[in-house]
Design an enzyme around this catalytic site. Structure first.
Site, PDB file in Angstrom:
ATOM      1  N   VAL A 179       0.837  -1.198   0.000  1.00 16.55           N
ATOM      2  CA  VAL A 179       0.000   0.000   0.000  1.00 16.55           C
ATOM      3  C   VAL A 179       0.874   1.249   0.000  1.00 16.55           C
ATOM      4  O   VAL A 179       2.072   1.190   0.270  1.00 16.55           O
ATOM      5  CB  VAL A 179      -0.957   0.032   1.227  1.00 16.55           C
ATOM      6  CG1 VAL A 179      -1.951  -1.128   1.125  1.00 16.55           C
ATOM      7  CG2 VAL A 179      -0.200  -0.039   2.528  1.00 16.55           C
ATOM      8  N   CYS A 180       0.238   2.371  -0.304  1.00 16.86           N
ATOM      9  CA  CYS A 180       0.912   3.661  -0.365  1.00 16.86           C
ATOM     10  C   CYS A 180       1.611   3.945   0.966  1.00 16.86           C
ATOM     11  O   CYS A 180       1.004   3.717   2.000  1.00 16.86           O
ATOM     12  CB  CYS A 180      -0.112   4.752  -0.667  1.00 16.86           C
ATOM     13  SG  CYS A 180       0.564   6.404  -0.647  1.00 16.86           S
TER      14      CYS A 180
END
Lengths: 81, 269, 69
Positions: free
Chosen positions: A16-17
């Protein structure tokens, strides 16, 4: 109409970011100038942000391909350092 | 060295930065920094450098943690009182980041050991609390051609500068010789606000990381001063002293030496 | 009328002011141990009394700070 050959590919659908961009950045770093990387990413935030971040680093976006399974493949050509 | 997924996540905010990137983070991992003094300045510097993933961090300090240290030396905790500072600091650094190797130098840095001590490192952080040590570190680093960050703090004020061989003046260009004992108060006599070490020591860590990665411009040829009461930073341009005894063209100081031990400075702060 | 620049602020002083006199006027806390530069050159301590400031001179004081622990 693929007028390019993929030199390497990386899958960032498992993170994920901001690790998405980081993982892509590491993959680009390991390539030679002018080589082409295919980055598989999830729809949504990654597909919105990763291409822009890679463009900001000076690399060339060749194509963003919809894989029609909720993921996209971003085709990037490495430019300089 | 390839990054593990955990390392990518740990260092993601660095790697994202254009000025650091993958290459810069790898350089940080290969970097070797010596921190002299695990006190007000050394504590935040050690924490940030460990968090940044600096490959090898040396900490040199002969003292044990005292209750009066805890107001500002944030790497040490209440249960550490009585423990050697290098041990206490090493435990915290390894807890923050197991990637980091910590060398605990449980010694007073003096003319006899300083050259060997600094030789294993790329960059030195002066976090000492007395003029004898500050001049000793300056002389040794100039003689050895070793870049270092000088800093001093007292009351609500702090100052720092970076020396890089061949660039800019050294600490001795600015202050020539230590003041006589007791002419100028040290922290133990004058006091120091706790966060001052945090501000200035963090800036020293910043300089070390910039040096290792090559990012930006170092604080050479300039003394950055901070006055917390006026809340003002000031950059004071520093000329070179043409007749500097250690970094001048015909230096008279060719080997590091100790200024006579001073009783008041021997008291642990 | 002399103008010297210190601490990032411009101030006016009487003509013929020496660096030593400026140290007194500015109430430098440890006058014997302050390091002084005028226009990006250090003034040796023995020359402070004989160095007369001119218009637009930039004067910087640097103080010993021995703390760190």
């Amino acid at each position: 109409m693929n007028d390019y050959a993929i030199d390497d590919s990386v899958d960032i659908t498992d993170v994920v970011c901001p690790v998405t961009f980081v993982k892509a950045k590491v993959a680009i770093d390991e390539m030679e100038d002018g080589q082409i990387l295919s980055i598989r990413m999830n729809d949504g935030e990654p597909a919105q942000n990763v291409p822009r971040s890679i463009k900001d680093e000076g690399h060339r976006i060749l194509r963003l391909k919809d894989n029609e399974d909720g993921t996209y493949s971003l085709i990037v050509q490495k430019r300089g350092d | 060295m390839a990054f593990s997924d955990d390392q990518l996540e740990r260092y993601s905010r660095h790697i994202i930065l254009k000025e650091i990137g993958v290459r810069g983070q790898k350089r940080i991992g290969e970097g070797r920094v010596l921190i002299v003094g695990a006190g007000g300045l050394g504590a935040p510097a050690a924490l940030y450098l460990a968090a940044a993933g600096v490959g090898v961090i040396g900490v040199a300090d002969a003292d044990a943690v005292e209750l009066s240290n805890l107001q500002r030396q944030i790497i040490h905790s209440t249960p550490d009182v009585g423990k050697p500072k290098v041990q206490s600091a090493g435990e915290k650094m390894k807890a923050i980041n197991p990637d980091v190797a910590v060398n605990e130098h449980h010694v007073f840095v003096n003319a006899g050991n300083v050259m060997e001590l600094i030789s294993g490192y790329d960059f030195v952080i002066d976090g000492t609390d007395n003029f004898s040590a500050k001049f000793l570190i300056t002389d040794a680093c100039v003689i050895a051609g070793k870049p270092f960050s000088y800093a001093g703090i007292i009351r609500f004020q702090g100052q720092l500068m970076t020396y890089v061989p061949g660039e800019g003046p050294c600490y001795r260009c600015v202050f020539v010789d230590p003041p006589p004992p007791d002419a100028v108060p040290t922290c133990s006599q004058a006091g120091v606000i706790g966060a001052m070490g945090g501000v200035i020591g963090s800036l020293q860590a910043m300089e070390a990381v910039k040096f290792i990665t090559g990012a930006g411009k170092l604080l050479t040829g300039t003394m950055l001063t901070y006055d917390a009461l006026a809340m003002k930073f000031q950059s004071v341009p520093l000329p070179k002293r043409p007749d500097c005894a250690v970094c001048g063209p015909s230096p008279s100081i060719l080997h590091p030496f100790d200024y006579a031990a001073r009783v008041c400075e021997g008291i642990a702060l | 009328m002399n103008e010297a620049d210190r601490g990032g602020v411009s101030k006016e002083y009487d003509d013929g002011l020496t660096v030593s006199e400026l140290i007194g006027i500015e109430k430098v806390r440890t006058p014997e141990y302050v390091s002084v530069s005028v226009n990006d050159e250090f003034v040796k301590s023995e020359a402070l009394g004989g160095t007369i400031l001119r218009d637009n001179d930039v004067v910087e004081f640097l103080y010993f700070m021995g703390g760190g622990e």
